[in-house]
Design a protein around this motif. Sequence first.
Motif, mmCIF file in Angstrom:
data_model
loop_
_atom_site.group_PDB
_atom_site.id
_atom_site.type_symbol
_atom_site.label_atom_id
_atom_site.label_comp_id
_atom_site.label_asym_id
_atom_site.label_seq_id
_atom_site.Cartn_x
_atom_site.Cartn_y
_atom_site.Cartn_z
ATOM 1 N N ASP A 12 3.068 3.607 -5.418
ATOM 2 C CA ASP A 12 2.246 4.588 -6.123
ATOM 3 C C ASP A 12 1.039 3.894 -6.751
ATOM 4 O O ASP A 12 1.168 2.852 -7.411
ATOM 5 N N LEU A 13 -0.148 4.487 -6.569
ATOM 6 C CA LEU A 13 -1.373 3.966 -7.157
ATOM 7 C C LEU A 13 -1.600 4.647 -8.501
ATOM 8 O O LEU A 13 -1.729 5.869 -8.579
ATOM 9 N N GLN B 208 -6.919 -5.166 -5.522
ATOM 10 C CA GLN B 208 -5.671 -4.426 -5.706
ATOM 11 C C GLN B 208 -4.579 -5.419 -6.080
ATOM 12 O O GLN B 208 -4.450 -6.479 -5.461
ATOM 13 N N ASP C 178 -10.284 7.791 -12.601
ATOM 14 C CA ASP C 178 -9.175 8.535 -12.032
ATOM 15 C C ASP C 178 -9.586 10.002 -11.916
ATOM 16 O O ASP C 178 -10.479 10.473 -12.629
ATOM 17 N N TYR D 52 4.428 -0.680 -8.788
ATOM 18 C CA TYR D 52 3.195 0.119 -8.748
ATOM 19 C C TYR D 52 2.077 -0.737 -8.172
ATOM 20 O O TYR D 52 2.178 -1.962 -8.097
ATOM 21 N N ARG D 53 1.002 -0.083 -7.793
ATOM 22 C CA ARG D 53 -0.217 -0.806 -7.451
ATOM 23 C C ARG D 53 -1.375 -0.265 -8.277
ATOM 24 O O ARG D 53 -1.405 0.912 -8.645
ATOM 25 N N LEU D 54 -2.313 -1.174 -8.594
ATOM 26 C CA LEU D 54 -3.477 -0.829 -9.394
ATOM 27 C C LEU D 54 -4.735 -1.280 -8.676
ATOM 28 O O LEU D 54 -4.753 -2.353 -8.052
ATOM 29 N N HIS D 55 -5.782 -0.472 -8.767
ATOM 30 C CA HIS D 55 -7.104 -0.867 -8.304
ATOM 31 C C HIS D 55 -7.916 -1.254 -9.528
ATOM 32 O O HIS D 55 -8.005 -0.489 -10.498
ATOM 33 N N GLU E 38 -12.842 2.210 -1.350
ATOM 34 C CA GLU E 38 -11.886 2.145 -2.454
ATOM 35 C C GLU E 38 -12.595 1.776 -3.761
ATOM 36 O O GLU E 38 -12.297 2.331 -4.824
ATOM 37 N N ALA F 53 -0.482 -5.311 -6.419
ATOM 38 C CA ALA F 53 0.685 -4.489 -6.112
ATOM 39 C C ALA F 53 1.936 -5.321 -6.312
ATOM 40 O O ALA F 53 2.040 -6.440 -5.813
ATOM 41 N N ASP G 202 0.807 -1.216 0.000
ATOM 42 C CA ASP G 202 0.000 0.000 0.000
ATOM 43 C C ASP G 202 0.842 1.269 0.000
ATOM 44 O O ASP G 202 0.290 2.376 -0.082
#
Length: 357
Positions: free
Chosen positions: A10-11, A84, A118, A28-31, A110, A86, A7
């Motif tokens: 960077d999202l 998520q 975005d 990176y992390r993505l939702h 979230e 990551a 967490d």
Amino acid sequence: MSDQMPDDLDLITITQLRQVANPTPQPYRLHLQVESRIEKATSSGSPFFEVKLVDAADSFIWRVFDNNPLFQDAAKLGRNAFIQLAGQWVEGKYGLEPRQVQMRMLAEDEASTLLLGDPDLSARQSADYTDIVSFVESMRDPRLAKLCRVFLERHGERFRRTGAARKNHHARRGGLVEHVAQMMRCAVALAGLYPQLNRDLMIAGVLFHDCGKLWENVYAESGFTMPYNLTAEMLGHIPLGLELVNKLWRDLLEDPSAAEWASLEPASEIVRLHLLHLIAAHHGSLEFGSPVLPKTPEAVALHHVDNIDAKLEMFRRGYASSKELAPGIFEKFSPWPVNIVAPLPTVHLPPAESVAS
């Protein structure tokens, strides 16, 4: 994943990841939302999953093989689940690939934030919708103006989660709002240059030309999936649009205020027919699905405004996602038939030097 917690990464969005991804792993992390999960087998018979993951503007396929530590977790992923991912991301043989990835389910807040898109996309679509309302409020013909207002009142929420297409242009949640707003700006500009164009009819025609897509290309209330339905599949958005406008028009005529329209010229029935013609003819040719060819100046103008905005959105998508084959040359993409070339930049002249007196 170095010493960073998942967490803490960077999202970013899928589109942003495409712009920075390369063969070198990057954290990176993505939702994301799960659109589908298909079980397949390799040539040697080993099972793997193809998980289609989506966000507000893009999608990719995550291939999870049986030697992946998350294989059993992927097997439990249900359609429309919010997750998520990551870890380290690379641009691999089949596109975006996560390495050393960790997965968790998204919290409710979230998921709600993800559905908004975005921040930049959400802000643009909100501004676009405001512009649409402003154009409608600027109309002088009381019949067309009220028809547009009633449409926005009854169907505005659905309108705001509809895509302009399934894949070719503005194919995202809220994409129809973006498309309609830009078309309205262009149509109003044209009406200012060509006085023979009926400005109010152009605004109404833009708003309603794709209104049938509220049933053909609408996204689920709580997701990024665009389900198919029998009505849209059997009729298509042009007949559905004609039916909707006729229904709204009949409702308006039952309102007591409609009695004030009896003395207006052109007559209300002629106005209705001209608007229906714009919807019927906006594809411009019979082979592309229009039941009738454009027969009025507004129909011709609307068809070209629609086509220009769709084509320029395809170029934008191509520049953002296609492989650069050489400086300024990008690989062709569906449905564009050829490689595309970067546009010529606008010249920026240096400030004029002051001349001594």
